[in-house]
Design a protein around this motif. Structure first.
Motif, PDB file in Angstrom:
ATOM      1  N   UNK A  96       0.814  -1.202   0.000  1.00 52.44           N
ATOM      2  CA  UNK A  96       0.000   0.000   0.000  1.00 52.44           C
ATOM      3  C   UNK A  96       0.850   1.254   0.000  1.00 52.44           C
ATOM      4  N   UNK A  97       0.254   2.336  -0.450  1.00 58.67           N
ATOM      5  CA  UNK A  97       0.837   3.674  -0.339  1.00 58.67           C
ATOM      6  C   UNK A  97      -0.061   4.502   0.570  1.00 58.67           C
ATOM      7  N   UNK A  98       0.575   5.241   1.450  1.00 56.82           N
ATOM      8  CA  UNK A  98      -0.103   6.140   2.378  1.00 56.82           C
ATOM      9  C   UNK A  98       0.596   7.495   2.297  1.00 56.82           C
ATOM     10  N   UNK A  99      -0.053   8.507   2.832  1.00 55.79           N
ATOM     11  CA  UNK A  99       0.592   9.815   2.871  1.00 55.79           C
ATOM     12  C   UNK A  99       0.188  10.562   4.135  1.00 55.79           C
ATOM     13  N   UNK A 100       1.053  11.480   4.528  1.00 55.74           N
ATOM     14  CA  UNK A 100       0.771  12.306   5.699  1.00 55.74           C
ATOM     15  C   UNK A 100       1.199  13.729   5.401  1.00 55.74           C
ATOM     16  N   UNK A 101       0.229  14.620   5.415  1.00 55.04           N
ATOM     17  CA  UNK A 101       0.490  16.039   5.224  1.00 55.04           C
ATOM     18  C   UNK A 101       0.756  16.683   6.585  1.00 55.04           C
ATOM     19  N   UNK A 102       1.432  17.827   6.597  1.00 49.95           N
ATOM     20  CA  UNK A 102       1.722  18.494   7.876  1.00 49.95           C
ATOM     21  C   UNK A 102       0.457  18.773   8.668  1.00 49.95           C
ATOM     22  N   UNK A 103       0.457  18.378   9.933  1.00 50.43           N
ATOM     23  CA  UNK A 103      -0.678  18.637  10.798  1.00 50.43           C
ATOM     24  C   UNK A 103      -1.876  17.743  10.579  1.00 50.43           C
ATOM     25  N   UNK A 104      -1.716  16.736   9.723  1.00 52.52           N
ATOM     26  CA  UNK A 104      -2.845  15.852   9.425  1.00 52.52           C
ATOM     27  C   UNK A 104      -2.501  14.404   9.756  1.00 52.52           C
ATOM     28  N   UNK A 105      -3.550  13.600   9.863  1.00 50.61           N
ATOM     29  CA  UNK A 105      -3.366  12.171  10.090  1.00 50.61           C
ATOM     30  C   UNK A 105      -2.847  11.508   8.813  1.00 50.61           C
ATOM     31  N   UNK A 163       2.692  16.014   0.652  1.00 50.89           N
ATOM     32  CA  UNK A 163       2.736  15.152   1.838  1.00 50.89           C
ATOM     33  C   UNK A 163       4.008  14.321   1.789  1.00 50.89           C
ATOM     34  N   UNK A 164       4.272  13.644   2.895  1.00 48.47           N
ATOM     35  CA  UNK A 164       5.260  12.573   2.890  1.00 48.47           C
ATOM     36  C   UNK A 164       4.521  11.293   2.520  1.00 48.47           C
ATOM     37  N   UNK A 165       5.041  10.596   1.527  1.00 46.14           N
ATOM     38  CA  UNK A 165       4.416   9.378   1.030  1.00 46.14           C
ATOM     39  C   UNK A 165       5.193   8.170   1.545  1.00 46.14           C
ATOM     40  N   UNK A 166       4.444   7.207   2.070  1.00 52.58           N
ATOM     41  CA  UNK A 166       5.015   6.002   2.646  1.00 52.58           C
ATOM     42  C   UNK A 166       4.485   4.776   1.921  1.00 52.58           C
ATOM     43  N   UNK A 167       5.356   3.808   1.686  1.00 50.03           N
ATOM     44  CA  UNK A 167       4.859   2.515   1.262  1.00 50.03           C
ATOM     45  C   UNK A 167       4.841   1.586   2.473  1.00 50.03           C
ATOM     46  N   UNK A 168       3.972   0.595   2.397  1.00 42.36           N
ATOM     47  CA  UNK A 168       3.797  -0.320   3.506  1.00 42.36           C
ATOM     48  C   UNK A 168       3.474  -1.714   2.982  1.00 42.36           C
ATOM     49  N   UNK A 169       3.822  -2.716   3.778  1.00 44.12           N
ATOM     50  CA  UNK A 169       3.620  -4.113   3.400  1.00 44.12           C
ATOM     51  C   UNK A 169       2.730  -4.811   4.420  1.00 44.12           C
TER      52      UNK A 169
END
Length: 119
Positions: free
Chosen positions: A35-44, A92-98
């Motif tokens: 999966x790909x997720x993201x987190x913007x400043x000040x947000x979940x 945002x900062x984008x994260x991949x996850x397994x």
């Protein structure tokens, strides 16, 4: 266990494109849904997209539908996120996850890659 390293982030103008990559090492890559997720400043942190173990099934958040494409290459142990028509709100900062077989949660995460979209 699997280790994940994202790359491909950067600064792009609104309307532009970026392709993020996430390289995996460790256990057999094809056992993990990704999966790909993201987190913007000040947000979940929020879900963006996911792809099945084989790559045959994908699912997107409404914000990503029609603009982003997730894919994977199991021979290269890599998952991608092609992002088109980028908007400033995609910053945002984008994260991949397994997610391992039989698991509901994503257990393994990369360190993230920054995406900044200027208006």
């Amino acid at each position: 266990q699997v280790q994940l390293v994202e790359s491909g982030g950067g600064l792009v103008q609104a309307g532009g494109s970026l392709r993020l990559s996430c390289a995996a090492s460790g256990r057999t890559f094809s056992r993990y849904a990704m999966g790909w997720f993201r987190q913007a400043p000040g947000k979940e942190r929020e879900f963006v997209a996911r792809v099945s173990r084989s790559g045959g099934s994908t699912y997107y958040a409404d914000s990503a539908k029609g603009r982003f494409t997730i894919s994977r290459d199991n021979a290269k142990n890599t998952v991608y996120l092609q992002m088109n028509s980028l908007k400033p709100e995609d910053t945002a900062v984008y994260y991949c996850a397994a997610r391992d077989i039989g698991r509901e949660e994503y257990d393994y995460w990369g360190q993230g890659t920054q995406v900044t979209v200027s208006s």
